[in-house]
Design an enzyme around this catalytic site. Structure first.
Site, PDB file in Angstrom:
ATOM      1  CB  ILE A   4     -19.918  62.234  28.214  1.00  0.00           C
ATOM      2  CG1 ILE A   4     -18.838  63.497  28.271  1.00  0.00           C
ATOM      3  CG2 ILE A   4     -19.024  60.623  27.758  1.00  0.00           C
ATOM      4  CD1 ILE A   4     -17.579  63.046  29.115  1.00  0.00           C
TER       5      ILE A   4
ATOM      6  CG  ASN B 283     -20.737  67.341  18.583  1.00  0.00           C
ATOM      7  OD1 ASN B 283     -21.168  68.402  19.099  1.00  0.00           O
ATOM      8  ND2 ASN B 283     -19.009  67.443  19.254  1.00  0.00           N
TER       9      ASN B 283
ATOM     10  CD  GLU C  31     -19.412  76.396  16.908  1.00  0.00           C
ATOM     11  OE1 GLU C  31     -20.294  76.164  17.822  1.00  0.00           O
ATOM     12  OE2 GLU C  31     -18.848  77.042  17.790  1.00  0.00           O
TER      13      GLU C  31
ATOM     14  CB  THR D 170     -16.223  57.890  16.228  1.00  0.00           C
ATOM     15  OG1 THR D 170     -15.119  58.755  16.829  1.00  0.00           O
ATOM     16  CG2 THR D 170     -16.759  57.840  15.367  1.00  0.00           C
TER      17      THR D 170
ATOM     18  CG  HIS E 199     -15.416  70.331  19.686  1.00  0.00           C
ATOM     19  ND1 HIS E 199     -15.922  70.822  21.012  1.00  0.00           N
ATOM     20  CD2 HIS E 199     -14.012  71.195  20.193  1.00  0.00           C
ATOM     21  CE1 HIS E 199     -15.049  70.595  22.074  1.00  0.00           C
ATOM     22  NE2 HIS E 199     -13.721  71.076  21.034  1.00  0.00           N
TER      23      HIS E 199
ATOM     24  CD  GLU F 250     -10.500  58.864  21.257  1.00  0.00           C
ATOM     25  OE1 GLU F 250      -9.563  59.125  22.209  1.00  0.00           O
ATOM     26  OE2 GLU F 250     -10.412  57.878  20.372  1.00  0.00           O
ATOM     27  CG  LEU F 251     -14.985  63.975  24.246  1.00  0.00           C
ATOM     28  CD1 LEU F 251     -16.881  63.807  24.697  1.00  0.00           C
ATOM     29  CD2 LEU F 251     -14.739  64.615  25.767  1.00  0.00           C
TER      30      LEU F 251
HETATM   31  C1  GAR Z   1     -21.388  75.734  20.415  1.00  0.00           C
HETATM   32  O1  GAR Z   1     -19.988  77.127  20.458  1.00  0.00           O
HETATM   33  C2  GAR Z   1     -20.899  74.313  20.209  1.00  0.00           C
HETATM   34  O2  GAR Z   1     -19.664  74.371  19.764  1.00  0.00           O
HETATM   35  C3  GAR Z   1     -20.120  74.309  21.464  1.00  0.00           C
HETATM   36  O3  GAR Z   1     -21.510  74.926  22.632  1.00  0.00           O
HETATM   37  C4  GAR Z   1     -21.852  76.024  21.935  1.00  0.00           C
HETATM   38  C5  GAR Z   1     -22.919  75.312  21.341  1.00  0.00           C
HETATM   39  O4  GAR Z   1     -23.832  77.521  21.363  1.00  0.00           O
HETATM   40  N1  GAR Z   1     -20.308  72.782  21.744  1.00  0.00           N
HETATM   41  C6  GAR Z   1     -19.865  72.255  22.421  1.00  0.00           C
HETATM   42  O5  GAR Z   1     -19.147  72.593  23.065  1.00  0.00           O
HETATM   43  C7  GAR Z   1     -19.550  70.512  22.218  1.00  0.00           C
HETATM   44  N2  GAR Z   1     -19.188  70.079  22.914  1.00  0.00           N
HETATM   45  P1  GAR Z   1     -25.586  77.318  20.889  1.00  0.00           P
HETATM   46  O6  GAR Z   1     -26.227  76.713  21.848  1.00  0.00           O
HETATM   47  O7  GAR Z   1     -25.715  78.301  20.937  1.00  0.00           O
HETATM   48  O8  GAR Z   1     -26.067  76.302  19.316  1.00  0.00           O
END
Ligand code: GAR
Length: 193
Positions: free
Chosen positions: A96, A111, A178, A145, A113, A147-148
């Site tokens: 955070i 980011n 992703e 921003t 998510h 806010e998380l």
């Molecule tokens: C991914 O799924 C990403 O979206 C998530 O962690 C994983 C990282 O995978 N991120 C979060 O949860 C952030 N809050 P990676 O290290 O293999 O890219």
């Protein structure tokens, strides 16, 4: 040169997807951009191995070595700013961030998510999506921003939740998406810079 600094905490597969897309699409010729550094708050983050093999400078800043969140973020800012970044990319960076940090990189901090925001901010997104009976899940790239897991949404990808899914199978399906949307968003931003 437009420097991209990527922050990771673990596997770094999103970071790897960005690096590989940058190579394949020749972002250095096309946009004058490169992944300048990969930083991690964990020394054993697997993604660091990939970055080093690619010859990308890496650094580890252990959050446990800092007394406060503010002190860690200040050290992180110093390391990031040494790269004069055009973009700071959070890729599975599980910290955070303080409002001071977020404000410092306003407009150039991204980011990803693993949910269809604004649903399921925070942790265990896949488990919570399955428990809620969602028929679709996905991932969101957004500007950061204070806010998380809020901030303007730049891209989303949607995947089905299948009846036999557990959080691991769903996470894997989301992760493949992703790897497509994060590099695309970054390329679009670089093109406009
Ligand atoms: C991914 O799924 C990403 O979206 C998530 O962690 C994983 C990282 O995978 N991120 C979060 O949860 C952030 N809050 P990676 O290290 O293999 O890219």
């Amino acid at each position: 040169m437009k420097n991209i600094v990527i922050l990771i905490s673990g596997g770094g597969s999103n970071m790897a997807a960005i690096v590989q897309t940058a190579e394949r699409e020749r972002w250095s010729d096309k946009f004058g951009a490169r992944v300048a550094a990969v930083l991690s708050n964990k020394a054993d983050a697997k993604g660091l191995v990939f970055a080093r093999e690619k010859g990308i400078p890496t650094a580890v800043l252990d959050h446990k070595a800092h007394a406060t969140r503010e002190a860690f973020d200040a050290a992180l800012m110093t390391a990031i700013d040494a790269q004069q970044p055009a973009l700071v990319v959070l890729a599975g960076f599980m910290r955070i961030l303080t409002p001071g940090f977020v404000g410092h990189y306003a407009g150039c901090l991204l980011n990803i998510h693993p949910s269809l925001l604004p649903a399921f901010t925070g942790l265990h997104t896949h488990r919570r999506a399955i428990e809620a009976g969602c028929k679709f899940a996905g991932a969101t790239v957004h500007q950061v921003t204070a806010e998380l897991d809020h901030g303007p949404i730049l891209a989303q990808a949607v995947v089905p939740v299948l009846p036999q899914d557990d959080e691991h199978t769903l996470a894997a399906r989301v992760l493949t998406q992703e790897h497509l949307i994060y590099p695309r968003v970054i390329a679009d931003l670089l093109q406009k810079m």
